[in-house]
Enzyme design. Sequence first.
Site, PDB file in Angstrom:
ATOM      1  N   ASP A 186       0.776  -1.248   0.000  1.00  0.00           N
ATOM      2  CA  ASP A 186       0.000   0.000   0.000  1.00  0.00           C
ATOM      3  C   ASP A 186       0.808   1.300   0.000  1.00  0.00           C
ATOM      4  OD1 ASP A 186      -1.643  -2.134   0.520  1.00  0.00           O
ATOM      5  OD2 ASP A 186      -2.677  -1.225   2.209  1.00  0.00           O
ATOM      6  N   GLU A 430       2.635  -9.704  11.343  1.00  0.00           N
ATOM      7  CA  GLU A 430       2.451  -9.262   9.953  1.00  0.00           C
ATOM      8  C   GLU A 430       3.792  -8.875   9.314  1.00  0.00           C
ATOM      9  OE1 GLU A 430      -0.167  -5.902   9.793  1.00  0.00           O
ATOM     10  OE2 GLU A 430      -0.615  -6.143   7.670  1.00  0.00           O
TER      11      GLU A 430
HETATM   12  C1  9WN Z   1      -5.743  -2.999   1.922  1.00  0.00           C
HETATM   13  C2  9WN Z   1      -4.594  -8.054   3.943  1.00  0.00           C
HETATM   14  C3  9WN Z   1      -3.999  -6.890   3.188  1.00  0.00           C
HETATM   15  C4  9WN Z   1      -2.811  -7.307   2.304  1.00  0.00           C
HETATM   16  C5  9WN Z   1      -2.051  -6.120   1.744  1.00  0.00           C
HETATM   17  C6  9WN Z   1      -1.685  -5.182   2.885  1.00  0.00           C
HETATM   18  C7  9WN Z   1      -2.939  -4.755   3.654  1.00  0.00           C
HETATM   19  C8  9WN Z   1      -5.102  -3.603   3.160  1.00  0.00           C
HETATM   20  C9  9WN Z   1      -5.124  -2.595   4.301  1.00  0.00           C
HETATM   21  O1  9WN Z   1      -3.608  -5.897   4.138  1.00  0.00           O
HETATM   22  O2  9WN Z   1      -3.754  -3.984   2.783  1.00  0.00           O
HETATM   23  O3  9WN Z   1      -5.800  -3.933   0.881  1.00  0.00           O
HETATM   24  O4  9WN Z   1      -6.172  -2.477   4.946  1.00  0.00           O
HETATM   25  O5  9WN Z   1      -4.122  -1.923   4.542  1.00  0.00           O
HETATM   26  O6  9WN Z   1      -0.981  -4.080   2.401  1.00  0.00           O
HETATM   27  O7  9WN Z   1      -0.918  -6.573   1.071  1.00  0.00           O
HETATM   28  O8  9WN Z   1      -3.275  -8.099   1.249  1.00  0.00           O
HETATM   29  O9  9WN Z   1      -3.590  -8.759   4.599  1.00  0.00           O
END
Ligand code: 9WN
Length: 484
Positions: A186, A430
Amino acid sequence: MDLLPPGPSRPKHHRQAPLDVSKLHEQALSVLQHNDLGQSTRPAPHLYPHQWLWDSCFIAIGLRHVDIHRAKTELLSLLRGQWDSGMIPHEIFAPNSTYHAGKKVWRSHQIEGSPKGVHTSGITQPPMIAEAVVRVGEKLGLKERRAFYEQMYSGLVHFHQWLYRERDPHNTGLVTLIHSHETGMDNTPYWTRVIRPAAPVRVRALQGIGQEGLLDYLRKDKKAADNPTERLSSVDIHTMYHIITQIRRKDYDLASLLALPYASPNVPLLQDVFFNAILIRANTHLRAIALALGKTLPDDLQLAINKAPHAFETLFANGNYWSRNLRNDELIQEPTIAGFLALYAGTIPPAHAHILAQTLQRPTYWATYGIASVPTDSLYFGAHRYWQGPVWVNTNWLIADGLERYGYTDLASKLRQQTIQLVAKHGMYEYFSPIDGSCAGTHDFSWTAALVIDMLEREYPKGRVAQLAKKFRAATRPRVPAAV
Ligand code: 9WN
């Protein structure tokens, strides 16, 4: 750290501390069990309560070792979110769960061709699904593998066709992303650079008077995060929401977005190096799946697939691969982990692979636990700042795979073993500091657990974990429906 020469040598063991393999495996299984939603797995209990595209792929890659039925279901369940256009969305929303950018933000039901009965986001994520299908297929007998491939095939073909048809309208061989969430990283700096000028007026006004701290109060994700300072900055997250509103107004359609002139606050569009590398690898897998089924991929897709590796080489400059800003045709030469995914693509010249293998061994990228998402000498670097510094288990996994493809077997094994050590020491988090390994982000993170299982299977003798797998199947089976 020296570059290890490529060769077929057997992986050596690079253990740093005694490891209780069974305990680690048990912890990983309990995370997956805890996050199991029946036919899919949430990435984490509080922060991420829905289904995400590339998360489910990594999760299936781990689940295949312990519950092949459940691994298949994880991937099949992604197809229920597929749009008529072929797009597989990056999120499929679970009912009755709160999330900071949920169904009310994306409003998929207002867009023609979105699936009935489920709410989804309007963008996609790295296309790891063909890889996951093949990895799950490896664990199946010939007949079952073909049956599973048949179940996935048309959805996969449709998805890859959509990527090239809709996201590469000028047939360049590279697809374009319309939001940084599509890259899966992100707030990676090369996106942050193009996003910041697109900040909405209210954000810039607050910045102008030094009051951007007020934006913290309007954030919803902070409540669910273990430590909110380890996520994106409030300015960046509000800009990302703003971009979602703009792309939603254009039905998430690249052609309409291309028609907008490039001036703030318009939408950044990138030929993303990370995403395209994964897509190239996925194309190879899709071809293998078609071959196994005795099918021929559609002509338009074959053409795009053939073109992609050559087009990818246009992203190479000054010893690395970069994303291209479609608005001004420039490569964004901002150092991050993204270019190393060229190894995973598997189609780059060995000489380029050699340069990448050397670069990633620099201590600024690889200190002790694998590859930092941003090198420690970058102005963007923060040891616990989301995609701006921490080590992530999935990128270590992807890069280890890429290194192996180019013959750096020992280096790949070292990377996997360090990743295992990292998680054993600090938990199923994470992300982790590349400097001291300390954990960050949310706890009980599913792809960390799943990929640790996969790496354990790879790096440690088989059979030691079979009993735990049996226990896992017994616990999840009654909640899993027979078919999706
Ligand atoms: C938005 C779920 C996801 C991952 C992404 C990570 C994060 C989401 C967020 O979480 O993104 O898609 O709410 O920040 O960046 O890689 O798939 O784990």
